[in-house]
Design an enzyme around this catalytic site. Structure first.
Site, PDB file in Angstrom:
ATOM      1  N   CYS A  84       0.816  -1.227   0.000  1.00 32.81           N
ATOM      2  CA  CYS A  84       0.000   0.000   0.000  1.00 32.81           C
ATOM      3  C   CYS A  84       0.848   1.275   0.000  1.00 32.81           C
ATOM      4  O   CYS A  84       0.331   2.369  -0.223  1.00 32.81           O
ATOM      5  CB  CYS A  84      -0.938   0.001   1.204  1.00 32.81           C
ATOM      6  SG  CYS A  84      -2.050  -1.402   1.221  1.00 32.81           S
ATOM      7  N   CYS A 210     -13.810  -0.695   7.718  1.00 31.41           N
ATOM      8  CA  CYS A 210     -12.843  -1.085   6.681  1.00 31.41           C
ATOM      9  C   CYS A 210     -12.867  -0.097   5.516  1.00 31.41           C
ATOM     10  O   CYS A 210     -13.927   0.425   5.156  1.00 31.41           O
ATOM     11  CB  CYS A 210     -13.192  -2.452   6.115  1.00 31.41           C
ATOM     12  SG  CYS A 210     -13.366  -3.749   7.347  1.00 31.41           S
ATOM     13  N   LYS A 332     -10.788   5.341   4.031  1.00 30.91           N
ATOM     14  CA  LYS A 332     -12.100   4.839   4.467  1.00 30.91           C
ATOM     15  C   LYS A 332     -13.238   5.304   3.550  1.00 30.91           C
ATOM     16  O   LYS A 332     -14.083   4.513   3.159  1.00 30.91           O
ATOM     17  CB  LYS A 332     -12.329   5.302   5.918  1.00 30.91           C
ATOM     18  CG  LYS A 332     -13.693   5.036   6.520  1.00 30.91           C
ATOM     19  CD  LYS A 332     -13.944   3.577   6.827  1.00 30.91           C
ATOM     20  CE  LYS A 332     -14.659   2.853   5.742  1.00 30.91           C
ATOM     21  NZ  LYS A 332     -16.091   2.835   5.773  1.00 30.91           N
ATOM     22  N   HIS A 336      -9.328   3.310  -1.717  1.00 34.49           N
ATOM     23  CA  HIS A 336      -7.943   2.855  -1.557  1.00 34.49           C
ATOM     24  C   HIS A 336      -7.521   1.971  -2.738  1.00 34.49           C
ATOM     25  O   HIS A 336      -7.429   0.747  -2.604  1.00 34.49           O
ATOM     26  CB  HIS A 336      -7.827   2.108  -0.218  1.00 34.49           C
ATOM     27  CG  HIS A 336      -6.457   1.622   0.116  1.00 34.49           C
ATOM     28  ND1 HIS A 336      -5.299   2.225  -0.354  1.00 34.49           N
ATOM     29  CD2 HIS A 336      -6.051   0.573   0.900  1.00 34.49           C
ATOM     30  CE1 HIS A 336      -4.248   1.557   0.124  1.00 34.49           C
ATOM     31  NE2 HIS A 336      -4.667   0.558   0.862  1.00 34.49           N
TER      32      HIS A 336
HETATM   33  N1  COA Z   1     -17.084   0.975   3.523  1.00 31.42           N
HETATM   34  C1  COA Z   1     -18.351   1.400   3.327  1.00 31.42           C
HETATM   35  N2  COA Z   1     -19.251   0.751   2.561  1.00 31.42           N
HETATM   36  C2  COA Z   1     -18.826  -0.374   1.958  1.00 31.42           C
HETATM   37  C3  COA Z   1     -17.529  -0.866   2.114  1.00 31.42           C
HETATM   38  C4  COA Z   1     -16.653  -0.151   2.929  1.00 31.42           C
HETATM   39  N3  COA Z   1     -15.409  -0.582   3.102  1.00 31.42           N
HETATM   40  N4  COA Z   1     -17.397  -1.987   1.392  1.00 31.42           N
HETATM   41  C5  COA Z   1     -18.574  -2.198   0.794  1.00 31.42           C
HETATM   42  N5  COA Z   1     -19.437  -1.219   1.145  1.00 31.42           N
HETATM   43  C6  COA Z   1     -20.847  -1.124   0.775  1.00 31.42           C
HETATM   44  C7  COA Z   1     -21.071  -1.326  -0.703  1.00 31.42           C
HETATM   45  O1  COA Z   1     -21.120  -0.090  -1.395  1.00 31.42           O
HETATM   46  C8  COA Z   1     -22.421  -2.006  -0.720  1.00 31.42           C
HETATM   47  O2  COA Z   1     -23.419  -1.030  -0.511  1.00 31.42           O
HETATM   48  P1  COA Z   1     -24.861  -1.145  -1.216  1.00 31.42           P
HETATM   49  O3  COA Z   1     -25.451  -2.416  -0.694  1.00 31.42           O
HETATM   50  O4  COA Z   1     -25.561   0.102  -0.781  1.00 31.42           O
HETATM   51  O5  COA Z   1     -24.563  -1.204  -2.674  1.00 31.42           O
HETATM   52  C9  COA Z   1     -22.399  -2.878   0.520  1.00 31.42           C
HETATM   53  O6  COA Z   1     -21.487  -2.219   1.424  1.00 31.42           O
HETATM   54  C10 COA Z   1     -21.924  -4.299   0.275  1.00 31.42           C
HETATM   55  O7  COA Z   1     -20.789  -4.233  -0.582  1.00 31.42           O
HETATM   56  P2  COA Z   1     -19.949  -5.507  -0.982  1.00 31.42           P
HETATM   57  O8  COA Z   1     -18.991  -5.080  -2.052  1.00 31.42           O
HETATM   58  O9  COA Z   1     -20.855  -6.664  -1.257  1.00 31.42           O
HETATM   59  O10 COA Z   1     -19.131  -5.798   0.352  1.00 31.42           O
HETATM   60  P3  COA Z   1     -18.173  -7.008   0.605  1.00 31.42           P
HETATM   61  O11 COA Z   1     -18.702  -7.747   1.791  1.00 31.42           O
HETATM   62  O12 COA Z   1     -17.903  -7.789  -0.638  1.00 31.42           O
HETATM   63  O13 COA Z   1     -16.802  -6.266   1.024  1.00 31.42           O
HETATM   64  C11 COA Z   1     -15.375  -5.542   2.785  1.00 31.42           C
HETATM   65  C12 COA Z   1     -16.778  -5.435   2.154  1.00 31.42           C
HETATM   66  C13 COA Z   1     -15.308  -4.573   3.937  1.00 31.42           C
HETATM   67  C14 COA Z   1     -15.165  -6.972   3.293  1.00 31.42           C
HETATM   68  C15 COA Z   1     -14.299  -5.207   1.712  1.00 31.42           C
HETATM   69  O14 COA Z   1     -14.548  -3.898   1.228  1.00 31.42           O
HETATM   70  C16 COA Z   1     -12.897  -5.293   2.264  1.00 31.42           C
HETATM   71  O15 COA Z   1     -12.359  -6.395   2.428  1.00 31.42           O
HETATM   72  N6  COA Z   1     -12.246  -4.146   2.525  1.00 31.42           N
HETATM   73  C17 COA Z   1     -10.864  -4.134   3.005  1.00 31.42           C
HETATM   74  C18 COA Z   1      -9.903  -4.040   1.821  1.00 31.42           C
HETATM   75  C19 COA Z   1      -8.475  -4.199   2.275  1.00 31.42           C
HETATM   76  O16 COA Z   1      -8.118  -5.105   3.016  1.00 31.42           O
HETATM   77  N7  COA Z   1      -7.618  -3.297   1.832  1.00 31.42           N
HETATM   78  C20 COA Z   1      -6.198  -3.322   2.189  1.00 31.42           C
HETATM   79  C21 COA Z   1      -5.988  -2.552   3.420  1.00 31.42           C
HETATM   80  S1  COA Z   1      -4.350  -2.733   4.044  1.00 31.42           S
END
Ligand code: COA
Length: 389
Positions: A84, A210, A332, A336
């Site tokens: 990252c 997340c 957030k 990212h």
């Molecule tokens: N913050 C806010 N809203 C989020 C979100 C987040 N991080 N991730 C997804 N959403 C929302 C989507 O827009 C969607 O909204 P909607 O139903 O109104 O359309 C809903 O939540 C579901 O989205 P979806 O894509 O199905 O979620 P998911 O369960 O597949 O993934 C996380 C959600 C949090 C698990 C995923 O975003 C994640 O793993 N994030 C971390 C990424 C990471 O590790 N980055 C590296 C950092 S070091």
């Protein structure tokens, strides 16, 4: 030695982009060129970041491809991969090359696509990201990046009494800031209650703790002081850059909540800039998870150790507070796209120091700090920008 300056910046909206990487990156690069008052043939070198294109796009030799696409074919190009922290590492090396007199006008940037537009859904992309964890000791356990930061944050909660409500306050703040940023992936507010009611991703993190998966690109034109004087872009000074690493795997870290690489990189950047944490007016930091912001505000010396949760809960780090953190919405809410994130932080801070940040402007900011972290807090680059008197 000459001073390095940022004379032009550009970035795409962060979110979902159904476009090849060269086209996506070109949008950010051309915006930075226009802002600086340069064209492709004026650029001497290209320092570029993409962390995962080999796994997500079958594209491993991107730098000359992108240079050709934006009219810079033939110049020296170098690609950085640092999880990252990828494009802030590219920025550091560009700054050092300019300071050394090696190049006068450098394009720095990053691009990445991480959403299902790549064909990889959340479980598959989570596995790709997990390759930045220790291959022998962490990956076989099934540790994901939400899990990595959950471990560090749980220790902070144990040591300092930080609560899930404190963590949620970080999400509430950064989502509120994101509503003021037209390039942010999420332009909607949230509440502590909504965060706490969301599904658990890795205890203590709920979904809204997340950052999302994002696509996007960011670019900056970095020049010598002399070159900047002949260009139309409004320059911002690069006062200091620090770059440090910490031991991996996590089990070998001396203190889980210290994020020692951030402390070391910050000490270097503050010393080079000739300032202390008290002189910083606005911060963009690596809030990949709410707990990561709690650890980072402490590591940067913005608050005392143990106060990182209170800082968000009491509004110290909100716009209008003592030290505004992540006015862009941060990872957030802004999003990212791994390899673009470091330079995107610098885009925001350049606009802040120029007074061009619109509704999220921090008044009278003269010093701005970017903190960009890679892996399990294994790498951190800290950059200090300043208004040129
Ligand atoms: N913050 C806010 N809203 C989020 C979100 C987040 N991080 N991730 C997804 N959403 C929302 C989507 O827009 C969607 O909204 P909607 O139903 O109104 O359309 C809903 O939540 C579901 O989205 P979806 O894509 O199905 O979620 P998911 O369960 O597949 O993934 C996380 C959600 C949090 C698990 C995923 O975003 C994640 O793993 N994030 C971390 C990424 C990471 O590790 N980055 C590296 C950092 S070091």
């Amino acid at each position: 030695m000459t001073d390095a300056q940022i004379v032009g910046v550009g970035m795409t909206d962060f979110g979902v982009h159904e476009r090849p990487l060269p086209e996506l990156f070109a949008d950010a690069a051309f915006e930075a060129f226009d802002d600086a008052g340069v064209d492709g043939p004026d650029v001497d070198a290209f320092y570029f970041g993409n962390a995962m294109g080999g796994q997500t796009e079958d594209d491993t030799h991107l730098a000359p491809t992108l240079a050709s696409h934006v009219g810079m074919a033939g110049i020296p190009c170098q690609r950085y991969e640092d999880a990252c922290a990828t494009s802030s590492n590219a920025f550091k090396h560009a700054v050092r090359a300019v300071e050394a007199g090696q190049h006068d006008v450098v394009l720095v940037g990053g691009v990445e696509r991480c959403t299902p537009a790549t064909g990889l859904e959340t479980p598959a992309m989570t596995s790709v990201f997990a390759t930045a964890a220790h291959r022998q000791y962490e990956q076989p356990t099934g540790l994901t990046f939400p899990g990595v930061f959950a471990l560090l944050t749980k220790r902070h909660m144990h040591d300092h009494g930080t609560t899930e409500e404190d963590l949620a306050a970080v999400a509430v703040k950064n989502h509120r800031h994101g509503t003021m940023n037209p390039r942010a992936q999420f332009g909607k507010e949230t509440t502590v209650e909504e965060v706490l009611e969301g599904p658990i991703v890795a205890d203590p993190f709920h979904l809204m703790d997340c950052c999302p998966f994002s696509d996007g690109a960011a670019a900056a034109v970095v020049t010598s002081e002399e070159a900047a004087a002949s260009l139309s872009g409004t320059p911002v000074g690069v006062a200091g850059v620090g770059h440090a690493t910490d031991v991996v795997p996590i089990a070998d870290k001396a203190e889980l909540t210290a994020t020692q690489s951030a402390r070391d990189a910050a000490a270097q950047a503050y010393a080079e800039a000739g300032i202390t944490a008290d002189d910083v007016d606005v911060v963009e930091l690596h809030d990949c998870f709410t707990g990561a912001e709690v650890l980072a505000v402490e590591a940067l010396g913005l608050v005392d150790d143990g106060e990182g949760g209170t800082a968000a809960a009491e509004g110290w780090t909100a716009l209008g507070g003592e030290i505004p953190v992540n006015p862009s919405g941060g990872l957030k809410a802004k999003g990212h796209p791994i390899g673009a994130t470091g330079v995107a932080q610098l885009v925001e801070l350049t606009e802040q120091l120029r007074g061009e940040a619109g509704d999220r402007q921090v008044d009278d900011a003269t010093h701005a700090l970017a903190h960009n972290l890679g892996g399990d807090a294994a790498t951190t680059v800290v950059s200090v920008l300043e208004v040129i008197a």
